[in-house]
Scaffold this motif. Structure first.
Motif, PDB file in Angstrom:
ATOM      1  N   PRO A  86       0.909  -1.171   0.088  1.00 40.67           N
ATOM      2  CA  PRO A  86       0.077   0.012   0.046  1.00 40.67           C
ATOM      3  C   PRO A  86       1.132   1.293  -0.105  1.00 40.67           C
ATOM      4  O   PRO A  86       1.423   1.928   1.154  1.00 40.67           O
ATOM      5  CB  PRO A  86      -1.192  -0.226   0.914  1.00 40.67           C
ATOM      6  N   ILE A  87       0.836   1.901  -0.736  1.00 40.14           N
ATOM      7  CA  ILE A  87       1.792   3.063  -0.944  1.00 40.14           C
ATOM      8  C   ILE A  87       1.425   4.328  -0.548  1.00 40.14           C
ATOM      9  O   ILE A  87       2.242   5.270  -0.351  1.00 40.14           O
ATOM     10  CB  ILE A  87       2.187   3.142  -2.870  1.00 40.14           C
ATOM     11  N   ALA A  88       0.142   4.709  -0.788  1.00 37.12           N
ATOM     12  CA  ALA A  88      -0.649   6.031  -0.168  1.00 37.12           C
ATOM     13  C   ALA A  88      -1.793   6.186   0.397  1.00 37.12           C
ATOM     14  O   ALA A  88      -2.740   5.104  -0.281  1.00 37.12           O
ATOM     15  CB  ALA A  88      -0.297   7.510  -1.415  1.00 37.12           C
ATOM     16  N   GLN A  89      -2.163   6.434   1.400  1.00 38.19           N
ATOM     17  CA  GLN A  89      -3.580   6.141   1.194  1.00 38.19           C
ATOM     18  C   GLN A  89      -3.688   7.776   2.702  1.00 38.19           C
ATOM     19  O   GLN A  89      -3.057   8.866   2.793  1.00 38.19           O
ATOM     20  CB  GLN A  89      -3.476   5.419   3.163  1.00 38.19           C
ATOM     21  N   ASP A 103      -4.501  11.783   3.937  1.00 33.58           N
ATOM     22  CA  ASP A 103      -3.985  12.602   3.375  1.00 33.58           C
ATOM     23  C   ASP A 103      -2.167  12.427   3.191  1.00 33.58           C
ATOM     24  O   ASP A 103      -1.520  13.321   2.270  1.00 33.58           O
ATOM     25  CB  ASP A 103      -3.896  13.462   4.880  1.00 33.58           C
ATOM     26  N   ASP A 104      -1.626  11.411   3.066  1.00 30.36           N
ATOM     27  CA  ASP A 104      -0.385  10.995   2.097  1.00 30.36           C
ATOM     28  C   ASP A 104       0.251  12.067   0.944  1.00 30.36           C
ATOM     29  O   ASP A 104      -0.600  12.085   0.181  1.00 30.36           O
ATOM     30  CB  ASP A 104      -0.229   9.606   2.085  1.00 30.36           C
ATOM     31  N   VAL A 105       0.695  12.787   1.432  1.00 33.29           N
ATOM     32  CA  VAL A 105       1.940  13.239   0.471  1.00 33.29           C
ATOM     33  C   VAL A 105       2.715  12.281  -0.706  1.00 33.29           C
ATOM     34  O   VAL A 105       3.302  11.269   0.240  1.00 33.29           O
ATOM     35  CB  VAL A 105       2.135  14.499   0.328  1.00 33.29           C
ATOM     36  N   PHE A 106       2.027  11.928  -2.352  1.00 29.30           N
ATOM     37  CA  PHE A 106       2.471  11.149  -2.268  1.00 29.30           C
ATOM     38  C   PHE A 106       3.869  12.025  -3.493  1.00 29.30           C
ATOM     39  O   PHE A 106       2.950  12.875  -4.533  1.00 29.30           O
ATOM     40  CB  PHE A 106       2.098  10.248  -3.289  1.00 29.30           C
ATOM     41  N   THR A 107       5.030  11.056  -3.639  1.00 32.82           N
ATOM     42  CA  THR A 107       6.379  11.978  -4.665  1.00 32.82           C
ATOM     43  C   THR A 107       6.784  11.549  -5.692  1.00 32.82           C
ATOM     44  O   THR A 107       7.169  10.116  -4.971  1.00 32.82           O
ATOM     45  CB  THR A 107       7.020  13.010  -3.545  1.00 32.82           C
ATOM     46  N   VAL A 108       7.052  11.660  -6.886  1.00 33.99           N
ATOM     47  CA  VAL A 108       7.978  10.650  -7.624  1.00 33.99           C
ATOM     48  C   VAL A 108       9.699  11.615  -7.666  1.00 33.99           C
ATOM     49  O   VAL A 108       9.587  12.645  -8.400  1.00 33.99           O
ATOM     50  CB  VAL A 108       7.621  10.349  -8.998  1.00 33.99           C
ATOM     51  N   LEU A 109      10.220  10.970  -7.894  1.00 30.41           N
ATOM     52  CA  LEU A 109      12.129  11.213  -7.357  1.00 30.41           C
ATOM     53  C   LEU A 109      12.417  10.985  -8.596  1.00 30.41           C
ATOM     54  O   LEU A 109      12.888   9.571  -8.202  1.00 30.41           O
ATOM     55  CB  LEU A 109      13.058  11.734  -6.463  1.00 30.41           C
ATOM     56  N   TRP A 145       1.581   5.658   3.735  1.00 30.88           N
ATOM     57  CA  TRP A 145      -0.416   4.991   5.014  1.00 30.88           C
ATOM     58  C   TRP A 145      -0.066   4.927   6.573  1.00 30.88           C
ATOM     59  O   TRP A 145       0.382   3.967   6.695  1.00 30.88           O
ATOM     60  CB  TRP A 145      -0.030   3.415   4.256  1.00 30.88           C
ATOM     61  N   HIS A 189      -2.097   6.819   8.806  1.00 27.83           N
ATOM     62  CA  HIS A 189      -2.951   7.173   9.180  1.00 27.83           C
ATOM     63  C   HIS A 189      -4.072   6.998   8.692  1.00 27.83           C
ATOM     64  O   HIS A 189      -5.286   7.507   9.353  1.00 27.83           O
ATOM     65  CB  HIS A 189      -2.834   9.015   8.735  1.00 27.83           C
ATOM     66  N   ARG A 190      -3.969   5.873   8.311  1.00 32.56           N
ATOM     67  CA  ARG A 190      -4.946   4.511   8.344  1.00 32.56           C
ATOM     68  C   ARG A 190      -5.904   4.779   9.561  1.00 32.56           C
ATOM     69  O   ARG A 190      -5.479   4.544  11.234  1.00 32.56           O
ATOM     70  CB  ARG A 190      -4.977   3.566   7.621  1.00 32.56           C
TER      71      ARG A 190
END
Lengths: 236, 236
Positions: free
Chosen positions: B152-155, B157-163, B220, B222-223
């Motif tokens: 599970p990569i993002a859930q 309020d997660d901020v998701f970033t590609v670098l 993930w 704050h689930r």
């Protein structure tokens, strides 16, 4: 009694952004082979993912709707909200476990991609320790939107970021304006669905947005031959 | 002479992360209906996207390989590098324009999603002002990887970033270690392809990585019911 891995299989099936044609070949195959199809929906509302897979539904499949509790009256950080959601996921997992223990293949269909901001992962976390699982990647809602808009979103060394829209839209708008990016921000509502709508964010008259809405801010400043101000997104 | 929109159609077709089953129904349909299939490859190398679509190739299709120039001896920010790439894209666009002017439907197949770090957008920028175009979203390589790993990569309020991995791997690794995220970082190579490989980044003995490689750091936190340290990704 602990079920063995042979007792059934849980499949998280990404169904993509809404257009049934944007489902993967693998997802359509999983649906054909599943015994049970489970889907999330807000209590009292139709399920969007159920609508997306309608063309691929096999007759005789067991349908298992999972109705989110209505939590609008609870503050999002309150214990009451967390408890309501936790209890919902626990019951949903128990319902699915019953089918898995009976040896059935259960496909949980998920808008977009199951592991990317999806509800499926709550079920996966509870059931993966006990049962065989598979996750089928899907096209994300945001990919559907920028493809429908034909906006090159990121290129080369661009850093790409997803910000969940928990800030009031007016604040996000001011932040975009201050950084000079408001002119190329595009608002897309229900991308790839029949009711798709897109307008420049700067031209949007209100701050209302449904669940299926995204603001796209294209990067792509460093491509070969790029000149300032010629980003495709800005020209639309 | 300026071609009209009726003269042909350019389609950017996302073919997904590598597993041919992760192509969308729409992509397979576009391939069946196209007259020409064009694909990028490094000069002298086989095309990965061509391998992905092999099961869907129609006999009698015109194949148009687009061979990237070899630029390893040129510094990436140099004028020489930019000129070589710009000239390559200009020639590729001219070749495709010839087919479009002859009334053909040209499918440019793209690994992952065409508008997300893809080469297709360079052709799109040059040809969209003159010809009808369509972009078909695809499953990104990163979605393929985190689904194959069931992370599970993002859930929420997660901020998701590609670098983009333009930093030396050793530096990225130190940054992950300093932020406490190295233990849950997963290295995935050729995700969803036959040669798929995944190991914890901390256990990777060297700093070598092929083009098709990604480091996944799950969020993930704050689930509902989440406890510190129980992220699924960290347990794998």
């Amino acid at each position: 009694m602990r079920a063995t891995a042979r007792a059934g299989k849980l499949i998280g099936v990404g169904v993509g952004p809404g257009d049934p044609e944007l489902m993967t070949v693998k997802a359509t195959r999983a649906l054909r082979q599943a015994d049970v199809v489970a889907y999330f929906a807000k209590a009292g509302n139709p399920s969007h993912s159920r609508a997306t897979i309608a063309p691929y539904l096999r007759s005789g499949m067991i349908e298992l709707p999972l109705a989110y509790p209505v939590t609008t009256e609870l503050p999002k950080c309150s214990a009451g909200y967390r408890d309501a959601l936790e209890s919902f996921y626990a019951h949903a997992a128990a319902d699915i476990a019953g089918h898995l223990e009976a040896g059935r293949v259960v496909a949980v269909i998920c808008e977009g991609d199951p592991m990317f901001y999806g509800s499926y992962m709550h079920l996966h976390a509870k059931l993966a320790p006990r049962f065989a699982t598979e996750v089928i990647a899907g096209v994300t809602g945001m990919s559907g939107c920028w493809s429908a808009a034909a906006i090159p979103i990121a290129q080369g060394d661009d850093v790409f970021t997803v910000l969940p829209a928990t800030l009031p839209e007016n604040e996000l708008r001011r932040a975009l304006a201050r950084s000079g990016r408001l002119p190329r921000a595009l608002y897309v509502e229900r991308g790839t669905m029949a009711e798709e709508k897109m307008i420049p964010l700067a031209a949007k008259p209100d701050d209302d947005a449904p669940y299926f809405a995204v603001v796209l801010v294209p990067g792509w400043n460093h491509r070969p031959g790029a000149e300032p101000g010629t980003e495709l997104g800005g020209e639309r």
